[in-house]
Design a protein around this motif. Structure first.
Motif, short mmCIF file in Angstrom:
data_model
loop_
_atom_site.label_atom_id
_atom_site.label_comp_id
_atom_site.label_asym_id
_atom_site.label_seq_id
_atom_site.Cartn_x
_atom_site.Cartn_y
_atom_site.Cartn_z
N THR A 1 0.86 -1.18 0.00
CA THR A 1 0.00 0.00 0.00
C THR A 1 0.89 1.22 0.00
O THR A 1 1.77 1.34 0.85
CB THR A 1 -0.90 0.01 1.25
N TYR A 2 0.68 2.13 -0.96
CA TYR A 2 1.53 3.32 -1.01
C TYR A 2 0.92 4.40 -1.88
O TYR A 2 0.05 4.16 -2.70
CB TYR A 2 2.93 2.98 -1.52
N GLY B 1 3.61 -10.07 -9.90
CA GLY B 1 2.45 -10.70 -9.31
C GLY B 1 1.92 -9.99 -8.09
O GLY B 1 0.80 -10.24 -7.66
N GLU B 2 2.69 -9.09 -7.53
CA GLU B 2 2.28 -8.38 -6.31
C GLU B 2 1.12 -7.43 -6.60
O GLU B 2 1.09 -6.76 -7.63
CB GLU B 2 3.45 -7.58 -5.74
N TYR B 3 0.17 -7.39 -5.66
CA TYR B 3 -0.93 -6.44 -5.73
C TYR B 3 -0.56 -5.21 -4.92
O TYR B 3 0.15 -5.29 -3.92
CB TYR B 3 -2.22 -7.07 -5.19
N ASN B 4 -1.06 -4.05 -5.38
CA ASN B 4 -0.74 -2.78 -4.74
C ASN B 4 -2.01 -1.95 -4.59
O ASN B 4 -2.74 -1.77 -5.56
CB ASN B 4 0.25 -1.99 -5.61
N VAL B 5 -2.24 -1.45 -3.40
CA VAL B 5 -3.33 -0.51 -3.18
C VAL B 5 -2.72 0.88 -3.31
O VAL B 5 -1.81 1.24 -2.56
CB VAL B 5 -3.98 -0.69 -1.79
N HIS C 1 -4.28 12.03 0.32
CA HIS C 1 -4.98 12.06 1.60
C HIS C 1 -5.04 10.67 2.22
O HIS C 1 -5.89 10.40 3.07
CB HIS C 1 -6.39 12.63 1.42
N ASP C 2 -4.18 9.78 1.73
CA ASP C 2 -4.11 8.40 2.19
C ASP C 2 -5.40 7.62 1.98
O ASP C 2 -5.71 6.69 2.71
CB ASP C 2 -3.66 8.31 3.65
N GLN C 3 -6.14 8.01 0.95
CA GLN C 3 -7.36 7.29 0.60
C GLN C 3 -7.07 6.33 -0.55
O GLN C 3 -6.44 6.70 -1.54
CB GLN C 3 -8.47 8.27 0.17
N PRO C 4 -7.51 5.07 -0.44
CA PRO C 4 -7.29 4.11 -1.53
C PRO C 4 -8.08 4.51 -2.77
O PRO C 4 -9.26 4.86 -2.68
CB PRO C 4 -7.77 2.79 -0.94
N ILE C 5 -7.40 4.45 -3.92
CA ILE C 5 -8.01 4.85 -5.19
C ILE C 5 -8.24 3.64 -6.09
O ILE C 5 -9.27 3.54 -6.74
CB ILE C 5 -7.12 5.89 -5.91
N VAL D 1 -6.49 -0.65 -7.28
CA VAL D 1 -5.56 -1.76 -7.06
C VAL D 1 -4.84 -2.03 -8.37
O VAL D 1 -5.46 -2.07 -9.43
CB VAL D 1 -6.29 -3.03 -6.58
N THR D 2 -3.52 -2.21 -8.28
CA THR D 2 -2.73 -2.60 -9.44
C THR D 2 -2.07 -3.94 -9.16
O THR D 2 -2.00 -4.39 -8.01
CB THR D 2 -1.64 -1.56 -9.77
#
Length: 147
Positions: free
Chosen positions: A24-25, A66-70, A75-79, A81-82
């Motif tokens: 997550t980043y 293969g890694e998933y990323n949020v 504002h640290d809000q999730p937009i 997933v990649t």
């Protein structure tokens, strides 16, 4: 929405995904930049990123295929997933025009990519008490927006 709820909601829509591992980043050096980049990713314009390999710390794992990323906004809000599809180490001065284009920023040219990344990396290296050179190893990642 918090990241855990966002991730669980994503997984409920994608039951084929069995892993709970995800990174997550936010990208960029400012909150404003992070929001711009997150929305470029969500729109499918930005499908690549580059980091300085030797600025990773020992306790900071490298992205892997293969890694998933949020992806978070400023504002640290999730937009969105990649999922990482390609990773490779390339010297800064050998990053391709194709990779620069897939980064999706500015006018998408290699010249603007080099200008912006040079400034970003120079500041990051200076902060670490190190000197940026044109042959630093760059960790180039290609990803797709999954959701």
């Amino acid at each position: 929405m918090d990241v855990d709820t966002f991730w669980q909601d994503f997984k409920s829509r994608h039951p084929e995904i069995k892993t709970n591992h995800h990174d997550t980043y936010a990208m960029g050096s400012t909150d404003e930049n992070a929001t711009i980049l997150a929305h470029l990713i969500a729109a499918g314009t930005k499908t690549a990123t580059t980091s300085a390999l030797d600025l990773y710390t020992a306790d900071e794992p490298l992205p892997f295929v293969g890694e998933y990323n949020v992806i978070l906004d400023g504002h640290d809000q999730p937009i969105c997933v990649t999922q990482t599809k390609v990773v490779e180490t390339i010297p800064f001065n050998q990053v391709s025009a194709e990779h620069a284009y897939h980064e999706g920023e500015d006018d998408r040219t290699l010249a603007s990519w080099r200008r912006e990344h040079r400034a970003f990396f120079q500041a990051a290296y200076r902060q670490e008490g190190r000197i940026f050179t044109e042959d630093i190893p760059c960790y180039c990642e290609v990803f797709v927006r999954v959701d």
